[in-house]
Structures are given as C-alpha cells and as structure tokens.
Write a protein that holds these residues in place. Structure first.
Motif, PDB file in Angstrom:
ATOM      1  N   UNK A  44     -17.163  33.514  19.051  1.00 23.73           N
ATOM      2  CA  UNK A  44     -18.347  33.669  19.145  1.00 23.73           C
ATOM      3  C   UNK A  44     -19.241  32.964  18.050  1.00 23.73           C
ATOM      4  N   UNK A  45     -18.793  32.662  16.813  1.00 24.76           N
ATOM      5  CA  UNK A  45     -19.748  32.176  16.001  1.00 24.76           C
ATOM      6  C   UNK A  45     -19.356  30.654  15.767  1.00 24.76           C
ATOM      7  N   UNK A  46     -18.423  30.048  16.619  1.00 27.14           N
ATOM      8  CA  UNK A  46     -18.091  28.698  16.630  1.00 27.14           C
ATOM      9  C   UNK A  46     -19.273  27.870  17.176  1.00 27.14           C
ATOM     10  N   UNK A  47     -19.976  27.080  16.073  1.00 28.53           N
ATOM     11  CA  UNK A  47     -21.146  26.217  16.800  1.00 28.53           C
ATOM     12  C   UNK A  47     -20.760  25.252  17.944  1.00 28.53           C
ATOM     13  N   UNK A  48     -19.413  24.551  17.585  1.00 27.67           N
ATOM     14  CA  UNK A  48     -19.099  23.713  18.777  1.00 27.67           C
ATOM     15  C   UNK A  48     -18.650  24.440  20.253  1.00 27.67           C
ATOM     16  N   UNK A  49     -18.258  25.791  20.232  1.00 34.26           N
ATOM     17  CA  UNK A  49     -17.867  26.413  21.359  1.00 34.26           C
ATOM     18  C   UNK A  49     -19.535  26.790  21.995  1.00 34.26           C
ATOM     19  N   UNK A  50     -20.411  26.897  21.171  1.00 41.62           N
ATOM     20  CA  UNK A  50     -21.618  27.362  21.501  1.00 41.62           C
ATOM     21  C   UNK A  50     -22.398  25.976  22.245  1.00 41.62           C
ATOM     22  N   UNK A  51     -22.114  24.901  21.527  1.00 41.00           N
ATOM     23  CA  UNK A  51     -22.670  23.747  21.830  1.00 41.00           C
ATOM     24  C   UNK A  51     -22.183  23.278  23.228  1.00 41.00           C
ATOM     25  N   UNK A  52     -20.827  23.268  23.324  1.00 38.99           N
ATOM     26  CA  UNK A  52     -19.874  23.027  24.461  1.00 38.99           C
ATOM     27  C   UNK A  52     -20.509  23.807  25.763  1.00 38.99           C
ATOM     28  N   UNK A  53     -20.711  25.189  25.594  1.00 39.36           N
ATOM     29  CA  UNK A  53     -21.182  26.036  26.568  1.00 39.36           C
ATOM     30  C   UNK A  53     -22.815  25.561  26.902  1.00 39.36           C
ATOM     31  N   UNK A  54     -23.640  25.106  25.892  1.00 45.74           N
ATOM     32  CA  UNK A  54     -25.013  24.662  26.140  1.00 45.74           C
ATOM     33  C   UNK A  54     -25.019  23.449  26.932  1.00 45.74           C
ATOM     34  N   UNK A  55     -23.915  22.632  26.910  1.00 48.78           N
ATOM     35  CA  UNK A  55     -23.892  21.412  27.673  1.00 48.78           C
ATOM     36  C   UNK A  55     -23.497  21.696  29.029  1.00 48.78           C
ATOM     37  N   UNK A  56     -22.569  22.907  29.458  1.00 50.61           N
ATOM     38  CA  UNK A  56     -22.286  23.269  30.726  1.00 50.61           C
ATOM     39  C   UNK A  56     -23.513  23.999  31.350  1.00 50.61           C
ATOM     40  N   UNK A  57     -24.221  24.601  30.562  1.00 48.33           N
ATOM     41  CA  UNK A  57     -25.635  25.221  31.067  1.00 48.33           C
ATOM     42  C   UNK A  57     -26.286  24.151  31.722  1.00 48.33           C
ATOM     43  N   UNK A  58     -26.385  23.015  30.884  1.00 45.94           N
ATOM     44  CA  UNK A  58     -27.428  21.823  31.149  1.00 45.94           C
ATOM     45  C   UNK A  58     -26.837  21.221  32.426  1.00 45.94           C
ATOM     46  N   UNK A  59     -25.454  21.049  32.540  1.00 43.48           N
ATOM     47  CA  UNK A  59     -25.105  20.221  33.695  1.00 43.48           C
ATOM     48  C   UNK A  59     -25.063  21.175  35.060  1.00 43.48           C
ATOM     49  N   UNK A  60     -25.187  22.544  34.664  1.00 48.47           N
ATOM     50  CA  UNK A  60     -25.434  23.418  35.705  1.00 48.47           C
ATOM     51  C   UNK A  60     -26.994  23.507  36.356  1.00 48.47           C
ATOM     52  N   UNK A  61     -27.702  22.771  35.578  1.00 52.15           N
ATOM     53  CA  UNK A  61     -29.308  22.704  35.963  1.00 52.15           C
ATOM     54  C   UNK A  61     -30.056  23.560  35.288  1.00 52.15           C
ATOM     55  N   UNK A  62     -29.834  24.142  34.270  1.00 46.68           N
ATOM     56  CA  UNK A  62     -30.662  25.022  33.447  1.00 46.68           C
ATOM     57  C   UNK A  62     -30.965  24.457  32.180  1.00 46.68           C
ATOM     58  N   UNK A  63     -32.000  23.820  31.943  1.00 50.19           N
ATOM     59  CA  UNK A  63     -32.321  22.959  30.926  1.00 50.19           C
ATOM     60  C   UNK A  63     -33.063  23.920  29.882  1.00 50.19           C
ATOM     61  N   UNK A  64     -33.614  24.675  30.397  1.00 49.88           N
ATOM     62  CA  UNK A  64     -34.424  25.834  29.547  1.00 49.88           C
ATOM     63  C   UNK A  64     -33.226  26.545  28.712  1.00 49.88           C
ATOM     64  N   UNK A  65     -32.468  26.988  29.534  1.00 54.96           N
ATOM     65  CA  UNK A  65     -31.099  27.864  28.936  1.00 54.96           C
ATOM     66  C   UNK A  65     -30.338  26.951  27.823  1.00 54.96           C
ATOM     67  N   UNK A  66     -30.039  25.636  28.228  1.00 53.21           N
ATOM     68  CA  UNK A  66     -29.417  24.834  27.452  1.00 53.21           C
ATOM     69  C   UNK A  66     -30.225  24.502  26.254  1.00 53.21           C
ATOM     70  N   UNK A  67     -31.743  24.293  26.136  1.00 54.40           N
ATOM     71  CA  UNK A  67     -32.350  24.082  24.994  1.00 54.40           C
ATOM     72  C   UNK A  67     -32.311  25.254  24.179  1.00 54.40           C
TER      73      UNK A  67
END
Length: 93
Positions: A44-67
């Motif tokens: 949970x503290x790994x910044x790359x794991x968190x950034x990868x999830x942000x990318x998936x959130x963006x690809x899923x259509x949630x720009x606000x969640x990704x930001x």
C-alpha cells in the motif's frame, strides 16, 4: 526470517502488477483494476503500485479519481514519472 519469507509477498505483488499491466495493454480496464487493486493491497505504500492503479482508474474513465490518486503519489514522490504522466493525461480529459 528466511529470504523466501521476504520474497514471497513481493513476488505475489509483482504477479498482480504484471497481470494488471497485461489487462491494461489488452484494453480490459475492469480486470486491470482488480489486479492492480490486489497489487496495491500487498504494497500500500509503494508509489509505483499507486500510480499503476491511477492509470487503470484513468483508463476506466474516471479522470477525477486518477488525478486524486496521482496527487497522493506526488505528495510523497514529487518526481514520480508515471504519476506525473497519468496526472497530465487525466487533466486533459
């Protein structure tokens, strides 16, 4: 503590992360989210794991969640390349 005790959780994290990345490349965002959430749960503290999830959130259509997720990463790792790239892309949507 043996090295296999330390390696096993990291190996499981990597497997989840690789599966999530493969789903992203195959344009399967729902499956990517599931795998990358599992990876983040393992680290949970790994910044790359968190950034990868942000990318998936963006690809899923949630720009606000990704930001939002990217801002969290960048608050602790201001030069994180993936988080920066995802943030910029999410800001364009």
């Amino acid at each position: 503590r043996s090295s296999s005790d330390t390696l096993e959780p990291f190996a499981r994290y990597r497997i989840d992360a690789i599966i999530g990345s493969a789903h992203l490349r195959a344009r399967r965002p729902a499956q990517a989210l599931t795998a990358l959430q599992a990876a983040l749960a393992r680290r949970p503290d790994d910044p790359t794991a968190r950034a990868n999830l942000a990318l998936a959130v963006l690809v899923s259509g949630d720009s606000t969640g990704a930001r939002t997720r990217c801002r969290e990463v960048l608050a602790t790792e201001p030069s994180h390349v993936l988080a920066t790239a995802v943030y910029v892309q999410a800001s364009l949507d």
